[in-house]
Design a protein around this motif. Structure first.
Motif, short mmCIF file in Angstrom:
data_model
loop_
_atom_site.label_atom_id
_atom_site.label_comp_id
_atom_site.label_asym_id
_atom_site.label_seq_id
_atom_site.Cartn_x
_atom_site.Cartn_y
_atom_site.Cartn_z
N SER A 1 0.81 -1.22 0.00
CA SER A 1 0.00 0.00 0.00
C SER A 1 0.84 1.26 0.00
O SER A 1 0.32 2.37 -0.20
N ALA A 2 2.12 1.13 0.26
CA ALA A 2 3.00 2.30 0.27
C ALA A 2 4.38 1.88 -0.19
O ALA A 2 4.87 0.82 0.18
N LEU A 3 4.99 2.72 -1.00
CA LEU A 3 6.32 2.42 -1.52
C LEU A 3 7.05 3.72 -1.83
O LEU A 3 6.48 4.61 -2.47
N PRO A 4 8.27 3.85 -1.35
CA PRO A 4 9.03 5.07 -1.68
C PRO A 4 9.21 5.20 -3.18
O PRO A 4 9.06 4.23 -3.93
N HIS A 5 9.52 6.39 -3.63
CA HIS A 5 9.76 6.60 -5.05
C HIS A 5 10.90 5.68 -5.52
O HIS A 5 11.86 5.44 -4.79
N LYS B 1 8.47 -6.09 -6.87
CA LYS B 1 7.90 -7.22 -7.60
C LYS B 1 6.46 -7.47 -7.18
O LYS B 1 5.56 -7.65 -8.03
N LEU B 2 6.21 -7.47 -5.87
CA LEU B 2 4.85 -7.68 -5.38
C LEU B 2 3.90 -6.60 -5.87
O LEU B 2 2.76 -6.88 -6.27
N LEU B 3 4.37 -5.36 -5.88
CA LEU B 3 3.53 -4.26 -6.34
C LEU B 3 3.18 -4.42 -7.82
O LEU B 3 2.02 -4.20 -8.21
N LEU B 4 4.15 -4.81 -8.62
CA LEU B 4 3.88 -5.01 -10.05
C LEU B 4 2.89 -6.16 -10.27
O LEU B 4 2.00 -6.06 -11.13
N LEU B 5 3.05 -7.24 -9.51
CA LEU B 5 2.14 -8.37 -9.65
C LEU B 5 0.72 -8.01 -9.21
O LEU B 5 -0.26 -8.49 -9.78
N GLN B 6 0.62 -7.18 -8.19
CA GLN B 6 -0.69 -6.84 -7.63
C GLN B 6 -1.40 -5.74 -8.38
O GLN B 6 -2.64 -5.71 -8.44
N ARG B 7 -0.66 -4.82 -8.99
CA ARG B 7 -1.28 -3.64 -9.57
C ARG B 7 -1.24 -3.59 -11.10
O ARG B 7 -1.89 -2.73 -11.71
N GLY B 8 -0.48 -4.46 -11.74
CA GLY B 8 -0.51 -4.51 -13.20
C GLY B 8 -1.88 -4.96 -13.68
O GLY B 8 -2.55 -5.75 -13.01
#
Length: 346
Positions: free
Chosen positions: A66-70, A170-177
């Motif tokens: 839910s949150a990720l630095p730039h 990686k998790l963000l890409l898998l979850q939000r792509g």
């Protein structure tokens, strides 16, 4: 000689296993083609049903990012620092996640994006991410080739490159792509498409190899031919049915590729099986092959020690390297010969 020796040793050892399982039907077909003697193993032959698909780290994948630095992304013109989470929420993004190797056929993802832009979907972005090391020549060369292809296709502003990503990214890409593109052909299984489905992201993959066993066509993803037209068709289908496919894909991956399911299947496989006799053809070939190899190495070993006695340092190095190898070969020949003799007498 080297490859042949270890192929035969591996075949012999595998045939002696009490239980043989494969991570996919595709892997079994490949193994049987490489090790023909396996076909006589009652639990590994063509009629065997012992397939044990690898599991996904379901607990890890279940945690939403839910949150990720730039983060820093690469473009054809340099690098940019972006708010990745915000970008994924604002822009429909296709994700390709592979090592930067030519066999992964990542260029297909670029051609697919070009085909989609031709169809009027110019708002879609592509992120190409994956394993990369600056000291691996192929990684460096292939990344540059992909950037050049991006320029040739006129997609400079629509593609980001993200080599060597963290687990969180990686998790963000898998979850939000919105759609995951899996371009490698003839993969033995392919765990990343299953991870994407678990995260609720539909997958477009090549219609061969492991993905044909993990993806339900037009239910959890789309099995396409390895060309841009077919992949673009798959992306369009997934976008039109994204909600249904997302829910179906998550349930499919959770029910069939979770760690609990894998543990149950593994325990069931371990509770069966017994020691199998090695096929006589393999045993005979192993003895003959090891004997020939030992005969060929013996004069080389003698020559090496003669060179050492004459003052050549390389002679000692080669002799020391060959001594344990030659000893092992001779031991294997004696053991296999003794066992064969005992078997015949019995």
């Amino acid at each position: 000689l080297y490859r042949g020796l270890f192929d035969r040793v591996e075949e012999w050892c595998t045939c002696r296993a009490g239980k043989v399982v494969f991570n996919s039907q595709f892997t079994r077909r490949t193994a049987l083609a490489t090790f023909p003697a396996l076909a006589s193993h009652p639990q590994a032959g063509p009629d065997s049903a012992d397939i044990l698909h690898p599991p996904v780290a379901d607990a890890q994948l279940s945690v939403p990012v839910s949150a990720l630095p730039h983060v820093t992304v690469q473009t054809v013109d340099g690098t940019e620092t972006v708010d990745l989470l915000a970008s994924l929420l604002e822009t429909r993004t296709l994700v390709s996640l592979n090592r930067f190797e030519r066999k992964k056929n990542v260029s297909l993802a670029i051609h697919t994006l070009k085909a989609l832009h031709h169809q009027g979907m110019e708002d879609i972005r592509l992120i190409i991410a994956g394993g990369y090391h600056s000291k691996v020549t192929e990684n460096v060369e292939y990344l540059e080739e992909l950037k050049q292809l991006t320029v040739q296709e006129g997609l400079s502003s629509a593609i980001w490159f993200m080599p060597s990503i963290s687990l969180e990214v990686k998790l963000l890409l898998l979850q939000r792509g919105v759609v995951f593109l899996y371009t490698p052909p003839n993969e033995h299984f392919g765990i990343v498409p299953v991870e994407a489905m678990f995260c609720g992201t539909p997958v477009v993959a090549v219609n061969n190899g492991g993905p044909t066993e993990s993806i339900k066509h037009k239910e959890t993803g789309f099995l396409a031919e390895p060309n841009a037209t077919s992949f673009a068709e798959g992306v369009t289908f997934c976008l039109e049915n994204v909600v249904t496919m997302s829910n179906t894909g998550h349930k499919h991956a959770k029910d069939n590729f979770g760690q609990d399911e894998f543990a149950t299947a593994l325990q069931a496989n371990l509770s069966t099986g017994d020691q199998r006799p090695v096929p006589s053809s393999v045993a005979t070939f192993t003895i003959v092959y090891l004997t020939i190899l030992a005969i060929l190495l013996f004069p080389v070993w003698i020559a090496a020690w003669v060179m050492h006695c004459l003052g050549c340092a390389w002679g000692m190095i080669i002799g020391c390297m060959l001594t344990p190898s030659l000893g092992l070969l001779l031991s294997l020949v004696v053991m296999r010969g003794s066992k064969s003799t005992t078997t015949r007498r019995s």
